[in-house]
Design a protein around this motif. Structure first.
Motif, PDB file in Angstrom:
ATOM      1  N   PHE A   1     -91.667 -69.556  46.971  1.00  0.00           N
ATOM      2  CA  PHE A   1     -91.448 -67.928  46.485  1.00  0.00           C
ATOM      3  C   PHE A   1     -90.432 -67.688  47.668  1.00  0.00           C
ATOM      4  O   PHE A   1     -89.664 -66.548  47.482  1.00  0.00           O
ATOM      5  N   LEU A   2     -90.346 -68.134  48.859  1.00  0.00           N
ATOM      6  CA  LEU A   2     -89.351 -67.547  49.810  1.00  0.00           C
ATOM      7  C   LEU A   2     -87.939 -68.087  49.386  1.00  0.00           C
ATOM      8  O   LEU A   2     -87.043 -67.386  49.698  1.00  0.00           O
ATOM      9  N   PHE A   3     -88.004 -69.083  48.634  1.00  0.00           N
ATOM     10  CA  PHE A   3     -86.607 -69.554  48.372  1.00  0.00           C
ATOM     11  C   PHE A   3     -86.089 -68.408  47.335  1.00  0.00           C
ATOM     12  O   PHE A   3     -84.902 -68.208  47.270  1.00  0.00           O
ATOM     13  N   PHE A   4     -87.073 -68.268  46.456  1.00  0.00           N
ATOM     14  CA  PHE A   4     -86.607 -67.306  45.390  1.00  0.00           C
ATOM     15  C   PHE A   4     -86.348 -65.796  46.034  1.00  0.00           C
ATOM     16  O   PHE A   4     -85.358 -65.123  45.496  1.00  0.00           O
ATOM     17  N   LEU A   5     -87.034 -65.453  47.004  1.00  0.00           N
ATOM     18  CA  LEU A   5     -86.614 -64.341  47.706  1.00  0.00           C
ATOM     19  C   LEU A   5     -85.411 -64.501  48.381  1.00  0.00           C
ATOM     20  O   LEU A   5     -84.373 -63.418  48.072  1.00  0.00           O
ATOM     21  N   ALA A   6     -84.992 -65.582  48.825  1.00  0.00           N
ATOM     22  CA  ALA A   6     -83.546 -65.397  49.361  1.00  0.00           C
ATOM     23  C   ALA A   6     -82.358 -65.440  48.305  1.00  0.00           C
ATOM     24  O   ALA A   6     -81.469 -64.730  48.503  1.00  0.00           O
ATOM     25  N   VAL A   7     -82.889 -66.087  47.210  1.00  0.00           N
ATOM     26  CA  VAL A   7     -81.810 -65.929  45.963  1.00  0.00           C
ATOM     27  C   VAL A   7     -81.690 -64.489  45.684  1.00  0.00           C
ATOM     28  O   VAL A   7     -80.582 -63.823  45.300  1.00  0.00           O
ATOM     29  N   CYS A   8     -82.689 -63.697  45.484  1.00  0.00           N
ATOM     30  CA  CYS A   8     -82.772 -62.269  45.096  1.00  0.00           C
ATOM     31  C   CYS A   8     -82.104 -61.718  46.193  1.00  0.00           C
ATOM     32  O   CYS A   8     -81.228 -60.626  45.709  1.00  0.00           O
ATOM     33  N   VAL A   9     -82.114 -61.909  47.446  1.00  0.00           N
ATOM     34  CA  VAL A   9     -81.605 -60.963  48.378  1.00  0.00           C
ATOM     35  C   VAL A   9     -79.935 -61.327  48.412  1.00  0.00           C
ATOM     36  O   VAL A   9     -79.204 -60.254  48.472  1.00  0.00           O
ATOM     37  N   VAL A  10     -79.781 -62.671  48.075  1.00  0.00           N
ATOM     38  CA  VAL A  10     -78.085 -62.729  48.039  1.00  0.00           C
ATOM     39  C   VAL A  10     -77.591 -62.362  46.930  1.00  0.00           C
ATOM     40  O   VAL A  10     -76.295 -61.643  46.855  1.00  0.00           O
ATOM     41  N   ALA A  11     -78.310 -62.368  45.676  1.00  0.00           N
ATOM     42  CA  ALA A  11     -77.820 -61.775  44.502  1.00  0.00           C
ATOM     43  C   ALA A  11     -77.572 -60.177  44.344  1.00  0.00           C
ATOM     44  O   ALA A  11     -76.607 -59.451  44.296  1.00  0.00           O
ATOM     45  N   THR A  12     -78.717 -59.469  45.444  1.00  0.00           N
ATOM     46  CA  THR A  12     -78.506 -58.240  45.680  1.00  0.00           C
ATOM     47  C   THR A  12     -77.004 -57.719  46.325  1.00  0.00           C
ATOM     48  O   THR A  12     -76.518 -56.870  45.913  1.00  0.00           O
ATOM     49  N   VAL A  13     -76.953 -58.642  47.437  1.00  0.00           N
ATOM     50  CA  VAL A  13     -76.016 -58.258  48.346  1.00  0.00           C
ATOM     51  C   VAL A  13     -74.451 -58.530  47.391  1.00  0.00           C
ATOM     52  O   VAL A  13     -73.654 -57.570  47.674  1.00  0.00           O
ATOM     53  N   TYR A  14     -74.394 -59.688  46.971  1.00  0.00           N
ATOM     54  CA  TYR A  14     -73.234 -59.906  46.150  1.00  0.00           C
ATOM     55  C   TYR A  14     -72.882 -58.651  45.014  1.00  0.00           C
ATOM     56  O   TYR A  14     -71.765 -58.237  44.758  1.00  0.00           O
ATOM     57  N   ILE A  15     -73.828 -58.144  44.245  1.00  0.00           N
ATOM     58  CA  ILE A  15     -73.703 -57.628  43.344  1.00  0.00           C
ATOM     59  C   ILE A  15     -73.109 -55.944  43.971  1.00  0.00           C
ATOM     60  O   ILE A  15     -72.339 -55.286  43.423  1.00  0.00           O
ATOM     61  N   ILE A  16     -73.766 -55.450  44.924  1.00  0.00           N
ATOM     62  CA  ILE A  16     -73.410 -54.343  45.650  1.00  0.00           C
ATOM     63  C   ILE A  16     -71.783 -54.465  46.194  1.00  0.00           C
ATOM     64  O   ILE A  16     -71.087 -53.420  46.100  1.00  0.00           O
ATOM     65  N   MET A  17     -71.470 -55.697  46.597  1.00  0.00           N
ATOM     66  CA  MET A  17     -70.336 -56.047  47.307  1.00  0.00           C
ATOM     67  C   MET A  17     -68.906 -56.212  46.087  1.00  0.00           C
ATOM     68  O   MET A  17     -67.823 -55.780  46.550  1.00  0.00           O
ATOM     69  N   VAL A  18     -69.490 -56.788  45.125  1.00  0.00           N
ATOM     70  CA  VAL A  18     -68.276 -57.411  44.446  1.00  0.00           C
ATOM     71  C   VAL A  18     -68.208 -56.899  42.926  1.00  0.00           C
ATOM     72  O   VAL A  18     -67.119 -56.635  42.405  1.00  0.00           O
ATOM     73  N   VAL A  19     -69.496 -56.645  42.264  1.00  0.00           N
ATOM     74  CA  VAL A  19     -69.422 -56.275  40.874  1.00  0.00           C
ATOM     75  C   VAL A  19     -69.335 -54.802  40.636  1.00  0.00           C
ATOM     76  O   VAL A  19     -69.930 -53.968  41.353  1.00  0.00           O
ATOM     77  N   PRO A  20     -68.199 -54.523  40.006  1.00  0.00           N
ATOM     78  CA  PRO A  20     -67.815 -53.107  39.534  1.00  0.00           C
ATOM     79  C   PRO A  20     -68.893 -52.405  38.712  1.00  0.00           C
ATOM     80  O   PRO A  20     -69.349 -53.216  37.797  1.00  0.00           O
ATOM     81  N   GLU A  21     -68.767 -51.168  38.487  1.00  0.00           N
ATOM     82  CA  GLU A  21     -69.728 -50.583  37.373  1.00  0.00           C
ATOM     83  C   GLU A  21     -68.916 -50.601  36.025  1.00  0.00           C
ATOM     84  O   GLU A  21     -67.488 -50.114  36.460  1.00  0.00           O
ATOM     85  N   THR A  22     -69.321 -50.850  35.192  1.00  0.00           N
ATOM     86  CA  THR A  22     -68.560 -50.941  33.932  1.00  0.00           C
ATOM     87  C   THR A  22     -68.844 -49.899  32.743  1.00  0.00           C
ATOM     88  O   THR A  22     -68.392 -49.954  31.747  1.00  0.00           O
ATOM     89  N   LYS A  23     -69.905 -49.048  33.003  1.00  0.00           N
ATOM     90  CA  LYS A  23     -70.269 -48.162  32.313  1.00  0.00           C
ATOM     91  C   LYS A  23     -68.962 -47.210  31.910  1.00  0.00           C
ATOM     92  O   LYS A  23     -68.198 -46.670  32.605  1.00  0.00           O
TER      93      LYS A  23
END
Length: 537
Positions: free
Chosen positions: A482-504
């Motif tokens: 689950f530490l591997f999955f923890l790292a994936v979730c952290v990386v995903a959070t950072v990427y979304i904050i920095m790259v993904v725009p709000e489309t609402k």
């Protein structure tokens, strides 16, 4: 520009829109979820019949966790949420001395193949989305795919009478193709027929129907309903019922107006379809927006997947969709459910009650997905997606701690259950539904089908890949996996904050322009060939 009262009125749900969304997900997305879970509870019954377990001598078969791991790969929430119970896969008490009968190696492989072939079909179906949509349209593809379900239902329903496990294998492959097409076509269709103000909430219905399908399979699999030695063929064959309903209703519903106008240049039929979906004849603004997109793409035919991969104006949209679909599979949802039976057992839940407990966990998944329907257009996609992964990361850490300390601290087993529920809550409100919505929203008409095929295809591919590598990860790392999955979730959070725009509340054109700077497009008003678009967007 402020919206007129007519525009605001056109952003509401109508009876026909509700019917179109409901019937499209019932015959496709629902079946995706249903066929993920339907072989779980009756696995022992199916094996007993086809492998004649009562006559199997004791063997030194391989550990049976591989089968359950294969089945964990089939989820959607990403592909599967509800794996086979390792305790019911090929192990049976045969006498008072509690001798164990196990599947032979060849039988174990055959059952593993039966379960995992669903994922292979999913890959075939998802990568076929672009071709099928181009040839048959959104609605036509959904209608044609029902033939796969009906044939599959007939094969599974008669497999016991025919004494043929091969019929189930073929059926699951066909149903996998249906599921793969569903992950590509359904978000495409309902995203294009929905008003922009409520497009996010409507888009969640695809994910919601998957979770409802999973839960329905769990409920029908109970011993009191269809999960018996006599009725399990009917349980498997039930998947044909939603297809029959869709075949009876969907032909009378309109095709996607965007597809009619932009792909087929038929503005008259597009206006008629849009008028029906909106419940008003005042649809001029939406038709105008579609015309502008059509004019921007008039020199561009619908692009193939290879051309989309090389297309600079959609580079970061494609990178983001690929990233979101891959991390959805690598974030740990399948591992959470792989540990579910062990967690329930450690918490003192009797084996006879574990199926009911699983139904309870599935119900949490459905409820939280329903909540995300209302949050999607209020809070926005980005905050739910990033927040969901952040929540999942926290509970991955708690899961690691609780699984390691459960033998030393008695109440840690209850923390494990709480961590499962917490992880599901985080996943259901964002990482589960949002990637499918963004796959539709990030692209314009010429690139949307191919991008959808690439995104859903990679989702299924990593789904299958995780099934192959997870046994080795689990063996090497134990609960620390689950530490591997923890790292994936952290990386995903950072990427979304920095790259993904709000489309609402954004049109497809506006969303495309939001990526222009990151794609290094000097003139934001470009068509998909990278040439100047003289029309103001």
């Amino acid at each position: 520009m402020a919206e007129s009262e007519a525009d605001q009125e056109n952003q509401k749900l109508t009876a026909l829109l509700v019917a179109a969304v409901a019937i499209s997900v019932l015959g496709s997305s629902f079946q995706y979820g249903y066929n993920i879970a339907v072989v779980n509870a009756p696995a022992k019954l199916i094996q007993s019949y086809f492998f004649d377990l009562d006559e199997i001598s004791n063997t030194t078969a391989e550990p049976l966790t591989l089968v359950s791991v294969y089945n964990t790969s089939h989820g959607v929430n990403g592909p599967t949420d509800y794996p086979l119970n390792p305790a019911t896969v090929g192990v049976e008490k045969v006498n008072e001395e509690n001798e164990e009968q196990e599947l032979t190696d060849s039988q174990l492989f055959l059952w593993s193949f039966t379960v995992s072939i669903y994922t292979v079909g999913g890959m075939v179906g998802s990568f076929s989305t672009g071709f099928c949509v181009k040839k048959m349209g959104r609605k036509g593809t959904l209608l044609a795919s029902n033939s796969l379900s009906i044939v599959g239902a007939i094969l599974m329903g008669t497999s016991k009478v025919a004494d043929s496990l091969e019929m189930i294998i073929v059926a699951r492959f066909l149903l996998g193709i249906l599921a793969g097409l569903a992950t590509g076509v359904v978000p495409l269709y309902i995203g294009e027929i929905s008003p922009k103000r409520i497009r996010g909430g409507v888009g969640v219905v695809h994910q919601l129907s998957i979770t409802v399908g999973l839960l329905t399979a769990q409920v029908l699999s109970l011993n009191e309903i269809l999960g018996t030695e006599q009725l399990w063929p009917l349980l498997l064959a039930f998947t044909g019922v939603p297809s029959i309903i869709q075949l009876c209703v969907l032909p009378f519903l309109p095709e996607s107006p965007r597809s009619l106008l932009i792909d087929k240049s038929n503005e008259l039929k597009a206006r008629e379809a849009l008028t029906k979906f909106r419940g008003t004849r005042d649809v001029s603004n939406e038709i105008r927006e579609m015309r502008r997109e059509a004019d921007a793409e008039k020199q561009t035919q619908q692009l193939s997947a290879w051309k989309v991969l090389k297309n600079k104006p959609v580079r970061w949209q494609l990178i983001s969709v690929v990233f979101l679909q891959v991390v959805q599979q690598l974030c740990g949802i399948n591992a959470i459910f792989f540990y579910l039976n062990r967690i329930l057992e450690d918490a003192g839940v009797p084996a006879s009650m574990q199926n009911y407990a699983s139904v309870g966990v599935g119900s949490v998944n459905v409820v939280m997905t329903i909540i995300s329907v209302f949050l999607m257009d209020a809070a926005g996609r980005k905050i739910l997606l990033a927040g969901g992964y952040a929540i999942a990361a926290v509970f991955c850490a708690l899961m690691t701690a609780s699984l390691n300390l459960k033998d030393e601290i008695s109440w840690m087993s209850y923390l494990s259950i709480a961590s499962v529920i917490g992880f599901i809550i985080g996943f259901a409100i964002g990482p589960g539904p949002v990637p499918w919505i963004l796959t539709t929203e990030f692209f314009r008409q010429s690139t949307r089908p191919a991008a959808s095929a690439i995104g859903s295809g990679l989702n299924w591919t990593f789904n299958f890949t995780l099934a192959l590598i997870f046994p080795f990860m689990q063996k090497a790392m134990g609960p620390y996996v689950f530490l591997f999955f923890l790292a994936v979730c952290v990386v995903a959070t950072v990427y979304i904050i920095m790259v993904v725009p709000e489309t609402k509340n954004k049109t497809f054109q506006e969303i495309n322009l939001m990526f222009a700077k990151r794609n290094k497009i000097k003139n934001a008003n470009l068509d998909m060939n990278g040439e100047d678009d003289p029309l103001p967007l």
